[in-house]
Design a protein around this motif. Structure first.
Motif, short mmCIF file in Angstrom:
data_model
loop_
_atom_site.label_atom_id
_atom_site.label_comp_id
_atom_site.label_asym_id
_atom_site.label_seq_id
_atom_site.Cartn_x
_atom_site.Cartn_y
_atom_site.Cartn_z
N LEU A 280 0.87 -1.26 -0.16
CA LEU A 280 -0.33 -0.23 -0.15
C LEU A 280 0.71 1.41 -0.21
CD1 LEU A 280 -2.78 1.81 0.56
CD2 LEU A 280 -2.33 1.34 2.60
N GLU A 281 1.76 1.49 0.86
CA GLU A 281 2.64 2.20 0.60
C GLU A 281 3.77 2.75 -0.87
OE1 GLU A 281 3.54 0.31 5.38
OE2 GLU A 281 3.09 -0.20 2.33
N VAL A 282 3.35 1.82 -1.70
CA VAL A 282 3.93 2.30 -2.35
C VAL A 282 3.19 3.35 -3.47
CG1 VAL A 282 5.06 0.90 -4.87
CG2 VAL A 282 5.96 0.42 -2.46
N ARG A 283 1.73 2.39 -3.07
CA ARG A 283 1.14 2.58 -4.49
C ARG A 283 0.65 3.76 -4.18
NH1 ARG A 283 -1.29 -2.33 -3.01
NH2 ARG A 283 -3.00 -1.29 -2.14
N GLU A 284 0.46 4.25 -2.51
CA GLU A 284 0.42 5.84 -1.90
C GLU A 284 1.32 6.61 -2.37
OE1 GLU A 284 -2.16 5.32 2.10
OE2 GLU A 284 -0.30 5.10 1.99
N ALA A 285 2.71 6.10 -2.46
CA ALA A 285 4.21 7.02 -3.42
C ALA A 285 3.95 7.43 -4.25
CB ALA A 285 4.77 6.34 -2.49
N LEU A 286 3.18 6.65 -5.41
CA LEU A 286 3.49 6.00 -6.93
C LEU A 286 2.52 7.39 -6.42
CD1 LEU A 286 3.61 3.09 -8.10
CD2 LEU A 286 5.62 4.85 -7.89
N ASP A 287 0.66 7.35 -6.28
CA ASP A 287 0.35 8.55 -6.89
C ASP A 287 0.62 9.95 -6.14
OD1 ASP A 287 -3.48 9.01 -6.77
OD2 ASP A 287 -3.36 9.20 -4.17
N THR B 46 5.91 14.85 -3.13
CA THR B 46 7.28 14.25 -3.88
C THR B 46 7.66 13.91 -2.00
OG1 THR B 46 8.52 15.90 -4.18
CG2 THR B 46 7.22 15.20 -6.01
N ALA B 47 8.26 14.70 -1.63
CA ALA B 47 9.10 14.68 -0.24
C ALA B 47 8.26 13.54 0.28
CB ALA B 47 9.16 15.86 0.32
N LYS B 48 6.65 13.80 0.86
CA LYS B 48 6.57 12.39 1.56
C LYS B 48 6.10 10.76 0.49
CE LYS B 48 2.63 12.03 3.92
NZ LYS B 48 0.68 11.81 4.22
N ALA B 49 6.55 11.27 -0.82
CA ALA B 49 6.11 10.54 -1.83
C ALA B 49 7.63 9.32 -1.21
CB ALA B 49 5.53 9.90 -3.21
N LYS B 50 8.42 9.91 -1.42
CA LYS B 50 9.90 9.54 -1.11
C LYS B 50 9.90 8.52 0.47
CE LYS B 50 12.96 12.41 -3.57
NZ LYS B 50 13.77 13.56 -3.81
N ALA B 51 9.87 9.42 1.39
CA ALA B 51 9.48 9.13 2.91
C ALA B 51 9.25 7.31 2.76
CB ALA B 51 8.81 9.30 3.69
N LEU B 52 7.58 7.10 1.61
CA LEU B 52 6.64 6.32 2.09
C LEU B 52 7.36 5.18 0.92
CD1 LEU B 52 3.40 7.81 0.64
CD2 LEU B 52 3.71 5.92 3.29
N ALA C 16 10.78 5.20 1.09
CA ALA C 16 11.71 4.65 2.28
C ALA C 16 11.48 3.61 3.33
CB ALA C 16 12.32 5.41 2.64
N LYS C 17 9.89 4.20 3.81
CA LYS C 17 9.21 2.98 4.60
C LYS C 17 9.08 1.78 3.81
CE LYS C 17 5.05 3.28 8.00
NZ LYS C 17 4.09 3.69 8.23
N ALA C 18 8.91 1.65 2.65
CA ALA C 18 8.01 0.41 2.22
C ALA C 18 9.65 -0.45 1.86
CB ALA C 18 7.44 0.32 0.53
N GLY C 19 10.78 0.05 2.13
CA GLY C 19 12.01 -0.90 1.58
C GLY C 19 12.31 -0.37 0.43
N TYR C 20 12.35 1.22 -0.29
CA TYR C 20 12.23 1.48 -1.10
C TYR C 20 13.05 2.78 -1.50
CZ TYR C 20 10.32 -2.88 -3.02
OH TYR C 20 9.46 -4.36 -3.64
N PRO C 21 13.93 2.49 -0.46
CA PRO C 21 14.50 4.84 -0.41
C PRO C 21 15.26 4.66 -1.74
CG PRO C 21 16.16 2.68 0.34
CD PRO C 21 14.61 1.99 0.39
N ASN C 22 15.51 4.00 -2.89
CA ASN C 22 16.22 3.94 -3.99
C ASN C 22 15.38 3.91 -4.68
OD1 ASN C 22 18.30 4.51 -2.66
ND2 ASN C 22 19.57 2.75 -2.52
N GLY C 23 14.00 4.26 -4.88
CA GLY C 23 12.85 3.89 -6.25
C GLY C 23 13.23 1.96 -6.74
N PHE C 24 12.55 2.09 -7.91
CA PHE C 24 12.68 0.71 -8.49
C PHE C 24 12.02 0.60 -9.97
CE2 PHE C 24 8.41 1.75 -6.19
CZ PHE C 24 7.69 1.62 -6.90
#
Length: 373
Positions: free
Chosen positions: A146-153, A195-201, A203-211
Motif C-alpha cells: 500500500l505504501e508504494v501505491r500511495e507514494a506513486l499516487d 514528492t517529499a512525502k512520497a519518497k518517505a513512503l 523508504a518506509k516500504a523498503g525502497y529508499p532508492n526507488g525501483f
C-alpha cells in the motif's frame, strides 16, 4: 496513379529486437473518390490500421513498409509535421469547414476554440460520464504494498496533466466514478501532490532508492484520455523525481487489452465510459473480484470492498445501495488500486444546420430525430 499506395505495410510494437506485429503485409491502392472501410470488433486494431495507412502513428508504434505514398509523396521519409500537412491530422475539422460532413467526433482539444469561433459551426459540450485513470497491478511486487501505491499516487502532478493533456476539456477526478453518477461520494479528497512525502513512503516500504516499473500507454485516443503518450511521459517524469524508473510500453489496442487482462503490466493508463448509469457498472466492473480477468486491470480483489458491492447488487433499495457504494468508494480511496486522473468533457462539433442531436452520456452516437435544415 493511385492517390494512396501501400505495399507490404506492417506495424510493430515493443522492442526492435523482439517486436510484436499488430498489422502485417497490408497491400492497398486507393484512387481519388474511392472509400476505404475497415471492419472489425472493438479492440481488433481498426484505429491503428487506419492511422498507419496515413503514416500518422507518431510514437504509438513503428511503421515498416516497402511503400507508403499519398498523392505521389513518400510518407515514410518526410517529417511528422510534413505528413500532417499532406494528409491532414485535423481532417475532420477541415471537412466540417468545407461542409463535406455535418458532424464529427473526438475533436482535438486544441481545435475546440477555433470550432466554437467558426460562424458555421457549433460545439455541444457536456461533462463526460467517464473516467481516465492509472491502474496499479496489485499482484505485482512492489505494487502489492500500500505504501508504494500511495507514494506513486501522490508523486503525480495531476494539475499539470489536466492542463497539458486535456487543455481545459476535463476536470480532475477524485473518485472511481464521475460526479454525475448517483451514490458519488462527495466527501472524498485526493492525497496532496507531495514528492517529499512520497519518497518517505517508499523508504518506509523498503525502497529508499526507488525501483523499476513498466508504465503502459494506450496507442489510441479515447474520450477519457486524448493523449495517453503525453500523459505517460509526464507521469514518467514525476516518478523519476522519487527514484522510480518507469519504462513506457505500448501495444496495438487489441493486444494492449488482451495482455492487460492477462496481468502482464505493472501500471497502465486506461479508462471507462459508463454503460448503464448504475454504480456497479463502475465499482463492480472495474474493481470486483468477478472482473479479475476482465476490466479489473488493477487485479484488485479485496473482501471488505467485495462484500459491500455484492450487497449493493442484492438490494433494490436506492438509499441502502447509496450507503453501500459510498463506503465502497472510501475503501478504493484508502487502498489505492488506481490513481484517478480526469473526467473529460465531451465536445461534439457540428454544423449549425444540424438540429436535434443530443450527446449521449454513454458514449453512443444516436441520430434518431436528428435533421439538417
Amino acid at each position: 496513379m493511385s492517390l494512396l499506395q501501400i505495399k507490404n505495410l506492417s506495424v510493430e510494437f515493443g522492442s526492435e529486437k523482439n517486436p510484436f506485429r499488430a498489422v502485417e503485409g497490408l497491400e492497398l491502392s486507393v484512387n481519388q473518390g474511392e472509400i476505404v472501410g475497415i471492419v472489425g470488433e472493438s479492440g481488433s486494431g481498426k484505429s491503428v490500421t487506419m492511422m498507419a495507412m496515413m503514416g500518422l502513428l507518431e510514437g504509438q508504434g513503428r511503421i515498416v513498409a516497402d511503400e507508403l505514398s499519398f498523392d505521389g509523396k513518400d510518407l515514410l521519409t518526410i517529417s511528422a509535421r510534413g505528413r500532417r500537412k499532406i494528409v491532414g491530422k485535423d481532417i475532420s475539422m477541415q471537412k466540417l469547414k468545407a461542409g463535406e460532413c455535418q458532424i464529427t467526433t473526438y475533436p482535438r482539444p486544441t481545435d475546440i476554440a477555433a470550432m466554437k469561433a467558426d460562424p458555421k459551426m457549433k460545439v455541444i459540450s457536456q461533462a463526460g460520464f467517464n473516467l481516465g485513470y492509472l491502474a496499479y497491478n496489485v499482484k505485482h511486487k512492489p505494487l502489492d504494498k500500500l505504501e508504494v501505491r500511495e507514494a506513486l499516487d501522490m508523486a503525480i502532478n495531476k494539475k499539470a496533466i489536466l492542463q497539458a493533456v486535456y487543455q481545459g476539456a476535463g476536470q480532475a477526478a477524485t473518485n472511481p466514478m464521475p460526479p454525475t453518477q448517483w451514490s458519488y461520494n462527495k466527501n472524498l479528497k485526493d492525497a496532496p501532490y507531495d514528492t517529499a512525502k512520497a519518497k518517505a513512503l517508499l523508504a518506509k516500504a523498503g525502497y529508499p532508492n526507488g525501483f523499476d516499473i513498466t508504465l503502459w500507454a494506450m496507442p489510441v485516443q479515447r474520450p477519457y484520455n486524448p493523449n495517453a503518450k503525453l500523459m505517460a511521459e509526464m507521469i514518467q517524469s514525476d516518478w523519476a523525481k522519487i527514484g522510480v524508473k518507469a519504462k513506457i510500453t505500448s501495444y496495438e489496442w487489441g493486444e494492449y487489452l488482451k495482455r492487460a487482462k492477462a496481468g502482464e503490466h505493472d501500471s497502465m493508463l486506461i479508462g471507462w465510459t459508463g454503460d448503464n448509469g448504475d454504480p456497479d457498472n463502475w465499482l463492480g466492473v472495474l474493481f470486483g473480484c468477478d472482473a479479475m480477468n476482465g476490466n479489473n486491470f488493477s487485479k484488485f480483489c479485496y473482501k471488505p470492498f467485495e462484500d459491500l458491492i455484492q450487497k449493493g447488487k442484492s438490494t433494490a433499495n436506492v438509499a441502502e445501495r447509496t450507503k453501500l457504494y459510498m463506503k465502497a468508494q472510501e475503501i478504493v480511496k484508502q487502498q489505492v488500486p488506481l490513481t484517478t486522473i480526469a473526467h473529460s468533457t465531451v465536445n461534439q462539433p457540428m454544423l449549425k444546420s444540424v438540429q436535434g442531436f443530443k450527446v449521449s452520456p454513454f458514449g453512443l452516437n444516436s441520430f434518431y430525430g436528428v435533421s439538417v435544415k
